[in-house]
Design a protein around this motif. Sequence first.
Motif, PDB file in Angstrom:
ATOM      1  N   GLY A  70      16.620  39.198  58.915  1.00 34.51           N
ATOM      2  CA  GLY A  70      15.850  40.426  59.053  1.00 34.51           C
ATOM      3  C   GLY A  70      16.029  41.422  57.924  1.00 34.51           C
ATOM      4  N   LEU A  71      16.736  41.024  56.864  1.00 35.97           N
ATOM      5  CA  LEU A  71      17.019  41.941  55.759  1.00 35.97           C
ATOM      6  C   LEU A  71      16.300  41.537  54.483  1.00 35.97           C
ATOM      7  CD1 LEU A  71      20.888  42.242  56.217  1.00 35.97           C
ATOM      8  CD2 LEU A  71      19.129  43.844  57.021  1.00 35.97           C
ATOM      9  N   CYS A  72      15.942  42.548  53.701  1.00 35.88           N
ATOM     10  CA  CYS A  72      15.526  42.366  52.306  1.00 35.88           C
ATOM     11  C   CYS A  72      16.654  42.954  51.465  1.00 35.88           C
ATOM     12  CB  CYS A  72      14.234  43.126  51.999  1.00 35.88           C
ATOM     13  SG  CYS A  72      12.782  42.439  52.788  1.00 35.88           S
ATOM     14  N   ARG A  73      17.158  42.182  50.546  1.00 33.51           N
ATOM     15  CA  ARG A  73      18.216  42.679  49.668  1.00 33.51           C
ATOM     16  C   ARG A  73      17.671  42.740  48.246  1.00 33.51           C
ATOM     17  NH1 ARG A  73      23.249  42.791  52.312  1.00 33.51           N
ATOM     18  NH2 ARG A  73      23.314  41.473  54.159  1.00 33.51           N
ATOM     19  N   ILE A  74      18.028  43.820  47.555  1.00 33.88           N
ATOM     20  CA  ILE A  74      17.595  44.031  46.172  1.00 33.88           C
ATOM     21  C   ILE A  74      18.805  43.827  45.282  1.00 33.88           C
ATOM     22  CG2 ILE A  74      16.456  45.589  44.573  1.00 33.88           C
ATOM     23  CD1 ILE A  74      14.786  44.973  47.123  1.00 33.88           C
ATOM     24  N   TRP A  75      18.643  43.014  44.231  1.00 39.07           N
ATOM     25  CA  TRP A  75      19.727  42.660  43.323  1.00 39.07           C
ATOM     26  C   TRP A  75      19.344  43.048  41.900  1.00 39.07           C
ATOM     27  CZ3 TRP A  75      23.616  40.400  46.161  1.00 39.07           C
ATOM     28  CH2 TRP A  75      23.250  39.833  47.389  1.00 39.07           C
ATOM     29  N   ASP A  76      20.310  43.544  41.149  1.00 36.08           N
ATOM     30  CA  ASP A  76      20.117  43.807  39.727  1.00 36.08           C
ATOM     31  C   ASP A  76      20.275  42.482  39.004  1.00 36.08           C
ATOM     32  OD1 ASP A  76      20.432  44.451  37.004  1.00 36.08           O
ATOM     33  OD2 ASP A  76      21.476  46.312  37.429  1.00 36.08           O
ATOM     34  N   SER A  77      19.251  42.024  38.313  1.00 39.03           N
ATOM     35  CA  SER A  77      19.310  40.703  37.697  1.00 39.03           C
ATOM     36  C   SER A  77      20.221  40.653  36.477  1.00 39.03           C
ATOM     37  CB  SER A  77      17.890  40.231  37.308  1.00 39.03           C
ATOM     38  OG  SER A  77      17.349  41.060  36.304  1.00 39.03           O
TER      39      SER A  77
ATOM     40  N   SER B  97      14.420  33.187  53.000  1.00 39.00           N
ATOM     41  CA  SER B  97      13.025  32.801  53.193  1.00 39.00           C
ATOM     42  C   SER B  97      12.131  33.073  51.991  1.00 39.00           C
ATOM     43  CB  SER B  97      12.458  33.506  54.425  1.00 39.00           C
ATOM     44  OG  SER B  97      12.601  34.912  54.294  1.00 39.00           O
ATOM     45  N   CYS B  98      12.512  34.019  51.129  1.00 39.38           N
ATOM     46  CA  CYS B  98      11.671  34.354  49.982  1.00 39.38           C
ATOM     47  C   CYS B  98      12.501  35.034  48.902  1.00 39.38           C
ATOM     48  CB  CYS B  98      10.538  35.282  50.432  1.00 39.38           C
ATOM     49  SG  CYS B  98       9.263  35.512  49.186  1.00 39.38           S
ATOM     50  N   VAL B  99      12.145  34.777  47.650  1.00 38.92           N
ATOM     51  CA  VAL B  99      12.755  35.451  46.502  1.00 38.92           C
ATOM     52  C   VAL B  99      11.648  35.838  45.525  1.00 38.92           C
ATOM     53  CG1 VAL B  99      15.030  34.348  46.629  1.00 38.92           C
ATOM     54  CG2 VAL B  99      13.192  33.225  45.359  1.00 38.92           C
ATOM     55  N   HIS B 100      11.877  36.930  44.789  1.00 43.23           N
ATOM     56  CA  HIS B 100      10.876  37.371  43.817  1.00 43.23           C
ATOM     57  C   HIS B 100      11.525  38.300  42.808  1.00 43.23           C
ATOM     58  CE1 HIS B 100       6.662  37.549  42.686  1.00 43.23           C
ATOM     59  NE2 HIS B 100       6.813  38.834  42.436  1.00 43.23           N
ATOM     60  N   PHE B 101      11.030  38.279  41.578  1.00 41.38           N
ATOM     61  CA  PHE B 101      11.464  39.214  40.536  1.00 41.38           C
ATOM     62  C   PHE B 101      10.507  40.405  40.491  1.00 41.38           C
ATOM     63  CE2 PHE B 101      13.804  35.627  38.751  1.00 41.38           C
ATOM     64  CZ  PHE B 101      14.903  36.231  38.165  1.00 41.38           C
ATOM     65  N   SER B 102      11.034  41.567  40.125  1.00 44.04           N
ATOM     66  CA  SER B 102      10.185  42.729  39.874  1.00 44.04           C
ATOM     67  C   SER B 102       9.354  42.469  38.619  1.00 44.04           C
ATOM     68  CB  SER B 102      11.033  43.992  39.701  1.00 44.04           C
ATOM     69  OG  SER B 102      11.892  43.857  38.577  1.00 44.04           O
ATOM     70  N   ARG B 103       8.347  43.286  38.422  1.00 42.50           N
ATOM     71  CA  ARG B 103       7.421  43.105  37.293  1.00 42.50           C
ATOM     72  C   ARG B 103       8.135  43.090  35.945  1.00 42.50           C
ATOM     73  NH1 ARG B 103       1.575  44.771  36.447  1.00 42.50           N
ATOM     74  NH2 ARG B 103       1.421  45.030  34.201  1.00 42.50           N
ATOM     75  N   ASP B 104       9.177  43.920  35.787  1.00 43.21           N
ATOM     76  CA  ASP B 104       9.905  43.958  34.502  1.00 43.21           C
ATOM     77  C   ASP B 104      11.095  43.002  34.475  1.00 43.21           C
ATOM     78  OD1 ASP B 104      11.773  45.255  36.082  1.00 43.21           O
ATOM     79  OD2 ASP B 104      11.731  47.136  34.946  1.00 43.21           O
ATOM     80  N   GLY B 105      11.351  42.306  35.577  1.00 41.14           N
ATOM     81  CA  GLY B 105      12.410  41.313  35.622  1.00 41.14           C
ATOM     82  C   GLY B 105      13.811  41.864  35.831  1.00 41.14           C
ATOM     83  N   THR B 106      13.947  43.155  36.040  1.00 40.27           N
ATOM     84  CA  THR B 106      15.279  43.752  36.179  1.00 40.27           C
ATOM     85  C   THR B 106      15.837  43.641  37.594  1.00 40.27           C
ATOM     86  OG1 THR B 106      14.368  45.946  36.602  1.00 40.27           O
ATOM     87  CG2 THR B 106      14.885  45.393  34.297  1.00 40.27           C
ATOM     88  N   LEU B 107      14.954  43.414  38.572  1.00 36.87           N
ATOM     89  CA  LEU B 107      15.388  43.331  39.967  1.00 36.87           C
ATOM     90  C   LEU B 107      14.929  42.024  40.592  1.00 36.87           C
ATOM     91  CD1 LEU B 107      14.439  46.927  41.188  1.00 36.87           C
ATOM     92  CD2 LEU B 107      16.711  46.111  40.497  1.00 36.87           C
ATOM     93  N   ILE B 108      15.745  41.554  41.523  1.00 42.00           N
ATOM     94  CA  ILE B 108      15.396  40.407  42.357  1.00 42.00           C
ATOM     95  C   ILE B 108      15.414  40.895  43.793  1.00 42.00           C
ATOM     96  CG2 ILE B 108      16.147  38.141  43.200  1.00 42.00           C
ATOM     97  CD1 ILE B 108      17.607  37.814  40.460  1.00 42.00           C
ATOM     98  N   VAL B 109      14.421  40.488  44.566  1.00 43.94           N
ATOM     99  CA  VAL B 109      14.438  40.769  46.000  1.00 43.94           C
ATOM    100  C   VAL B 109      14.557  39.433  46.729  1.00 43.94           C
ATOM    101  CG1 VAL B 109      11.907  40.792  46.218  1.00 43.94           C
ATOM    102  CG2 VAL B 109      13.311  41.970  47.927  1.00 43.94           C
ATOM    103  N   SER B 110      15.384  39.426  47.763  1.00 42.37           N
ATOM    104  CA  SER B 110      15.499  38.253  48.625  1.00 42.37           C
ATOM    105  C   SER B 110      15.300  38.707  50.061  1.00 42.37           C
ATOM    106  CB  SER B 110      16.861  37.572  48.453  1.00 42.37           C
ATOM    107  OG  SER B 110      17.917  38.433  48.832  1.00 42.37           O
ATOM    108  N   SER B 111      14.677  37.838  50.843  1.00 47.32           N
ATOM    109  CA  SER B 111      14.512  38.119  52.269  1.00 47.32           C
ATOM    110  C   SER B 111      15.053  36.935  53.045  1.00 47.32           C
ATOM    111  CB  SER B 111      13.047  38.373  52.614  1.00 47.32           C
ATOM    112  OG  SER B 111      12.276  37.212  52.366  1.00 47.32           O
ATOM    113  N   SER B 112      15.324  37.192  54.324  1.00 44.74           N
ATOM    114  CA  SER B 112      16.018  36.174  55.104  1.00 44.74           C
ATOM    115  C   SER B 112      15.645  36.251  56.569  1.00 44.74           C
ATOM    116  CB  SER B 112      17.528  36.385  54.951  1.00 44.74           C
ATOM    117  OG  SER B 112      18.261  35.626  55.870  1.00 44.74           O
ATOM    118  N   TYR B 113      15.970  35.178  57.280  1.00 45.39           N
ATOM    119  CA  TYR B 113      15.817  35.156  58.721  1.00 45.39           C
ATOM    120  C   TYR B 113      16.737  36.175  59.385  1.00 45.39           C
ATOM    121  CZ  TYR B 113      13.302  30.671  58.299  1.00 45.39           C
ATOM    122  OH  TYR B 113      12.407  29.680  58.006  1.00 45.39           O
TER     123      TYR B 113
END
Length: 182
Positions: A173-180, A155-171
Motif C-alpha cells: 500500500g506504499l509508494c516510496r520515493i528514492w534518490d537515484s 508492483s511498479c517502478v518508474h524514474f522521474s522525467r529528469d532521472g533523479t528520482l525513482i518511485v516504487s509501489s507495492s502490495y
Amino acid sequence: RARKMAAAGGDAVNFGQEHVLKGHKKAISSVKFSPDGSMLASTSADKTIRVWSTTSWRQLAILEGHAQGVNDCAWSSDSQYLATGSDDRTVRLWSARKGIMLKTLKGHHNYVFCVAFNPQSNLLVSGSYDESVRIWDVKTGACKRTLPAHSDPVSCVHFSRDGTLIVSSSYDGLCRIWDSAT
C-alpha cells in the motif's frame, strides 16, 4: 465499434478499434509503445516478447529466452533496446530491431514484476515479488544497488522525467520515493 467519450474540454471524442494483433499463445501482461512511436512491444505468459510495427501492424520480431512468463517491458529512450522482467527471476536486455538478447541480469530471488529505464537509458530499475528494487548499470549489466524497498511484492517502478528520482509501489500500500544518485 466507436464509442463517444467526453474529453477534458467537454468535446466528444470517438474511439474506434483500429487493429487486432494476434500471436501470443497465453495471457498478455504488458504492452508499451516505443518512444519514437514506430513499434509496440507486448509481453506474455507464453515466455515471449513480440515487437510490432505501428505502421504495418506486422510482427517485426519474437524475442525468446525467458524460461517463464514475461511480466513487463520497458523501452530505452532511443527506441533501440527493450528490457523485460520475468517469472524466471531475471531481467533481460534486447536489441528490439535485431531481435537478439544482449544481457541477462540476475539477482532477484523471486518473480520480476516491473522494469523501467531512466531517461538517459544508462540505468534500469526492476521491482520484484522478493520485495526489493534493484538498480542496474545497462552497459555492464551489474547490479549497482539493491533497495530493501517494501514489505510485500513490488508492483511498479518508474524514474522521474529528469532521472533523479525513482518511485516504487507495492502490495503493502506504499509508494516510496528514492534518490537515484544515492
